[in-house]
Enzyme design. Structure first.
Site, short mmCIF file in Angstrom:
data_model
loop_
_atom_site.label_atom_id
_atom_site.label_comp_id
_atom_site.label_asym_id
_atom_site.label_seq_id
_atom_site.Cartn_x
_atom_site.Cartn_y
_atom_site.Cartn_z
N CYS A 52 0.65 2.64 -5.42
CA CYS A 52 2.09 1.74 -5.94
C CYS A 52 2.99 2.12 -4.44
O CYS A 52 2.66 2.61 -3.60
CB CYS A 52 2.55 1.60 -7.35
SG CYS A 52 3.91 0.12 -7.50
N ASP A 105 -3.17 -8.96 -6.63
CA ASP A 105 -1.78 -7.74 -6.46
C ASP A 105 -0.85 -9.00 -5.89
O ASP A 105 -1.19 -8.87 -4.20
CB ASP A 105 -2.04 -7.00 -6.08
CG ASP A 105 -1.01 -5.82 -6.22
OD1 ASP A 105 0.11 -6.46 -5.59
OD2 ASP A 105 -1.03 -5.39 -5.27
N HIS A 107 -2.25 -5.64 -9.60
CA HIS A 107 -1.92 -4.55 -9.25
C HIS A 107 -1.39 -3.73 -10.57
O HIS A 107 -1.38 -4.00 -12.04
CB HIS A 107 0.18 -4.89 -8.76
CG HIS A 107 0.93 -3.92 -8.98
ND1 HIS A 107 1.03 -3.29 -6.71
CD2 HIS A 107 2.00 -2.52 -9.38
CE1 HIS A 107 0.97 -1.99 -7.45
NE2 HIS A 107 2.52 -1.71 -7.98
#
Length: 262
Positions: free
Chosen positions: A126, A184, A215
């Site tokens: 991330c 995502d 995600h």
């Protein structure tokens, strides 16, 4: 491979003391080292398990607390609305050059360890994927793995939301692995294509994988976790790190003599 995961070091950085959590094989010997960046929640239980997995495959792993300037040492943000709001707030409160100096501090520390071979890699998840991308600009980094790296395409990391990661992509001299989830929402198709086009433009040595995943599909907690995609991703990650960083030494004899691991 059995591991040790109780070590904590507090490193001096230009923006204050930063805690890093260290995971390493229990067996004596020298090993390559990985700087591993967390999500916006800092060093959570899933991040610790990821670091432990890496260490169990023969690496020294250092996980820094990326928001050390703003939160007490040891702070872990919860995977809830309040934790998400706080993590996203701090993401654009901290200056980009502070993220860079943090990375340099951890890389220098890893190189200085007597149990490190000196071969260094970086990885992140991330925001950590973006931070790993930037850390890979350090010339001593031989390999970097970025999981669904946020904000590279938007140039919105750090104070002022105007980072220069894409502009500096040509500084990455090691080998890069990008892994993305097609579902995502944080990095849509046009964003992924922008990053890929820039890597092609500057001649980066990289591998690119897009999976049908959301995600945070690597996080082994919560509804977005995809164990099958996680396993495939681990295979890709370990292939790169083993090939580019090597295996290190492993003390196999009771008399203390070292034997190379092949």
């Amino acid at each position: 491979m059995l591991i040790k995961d109780s070590e904590v070091v507090d490193l001096n950085t230009p923006t204050g003391e930063m805690r890093a959590h260290i995971f390493r094989p229990a067996a004596p010997g020298k090993y390559p080292a990985i700087l591993m960046f967390s999500e916006i929640f800092q060093v959570t239980a899933p991040i610790r398990r990821t670091a432990a997995m890496l260490a169990g495959h023969g690496f020294i792993v250092a996980c820094p607390e990326i928001y050390h300037e703003f939160e007490p040492l040891g702070t872990v943000l919860a995977y809830d609305e309040a934790g998400t709001i706080r993590g996203n707030e701090l993401k654009t409160t901290k200056p980009v050059d502070a993220y860079d100096s943090d990375a340099k501090a951890v890389l220098d520390y890893l190189k200085s360890r007597s149990d490190c071979t000196g071969r260094l890699g970086v990885m992140g998840i991330c925001i950590g994927g973006h931070l790993a991308f930037r850390a890979a600009m350090n010339p001593e980094v031989r390999a970097a793995v970025c999981f669904y790296a946020t904000d590279i395409h938007k140039k919105s990391l750090g104070l002022g939301k105007n980072d220069n990661s894409l502009e500096r992509a040509g500084e990455i001299k090691g080998e890069l692995l990008h892994i993305w989830g097609r579902q995502d929402p944080h990095v849509p198709l046009e964003g992924r294509n922008m990053v890929k086009a820039r890597l092609d433009e500057v001649g980066t040595r990289y591998t690119w994988h897009e999976f049908n995943g959301q995600h945070a599909f690597m996080r082994d907690e919560g509804h977005r976790y995809d164990p099958a995609l996680s396993r495939l991703s681990w295979d890709l990650l370990l292939e790169l790190f083993n090939r580019r960083l090597g295996w290190g030494d492993l003390d196999m004899e009771s008399d203390g003599s070292a034997e190379a691991r092949h």
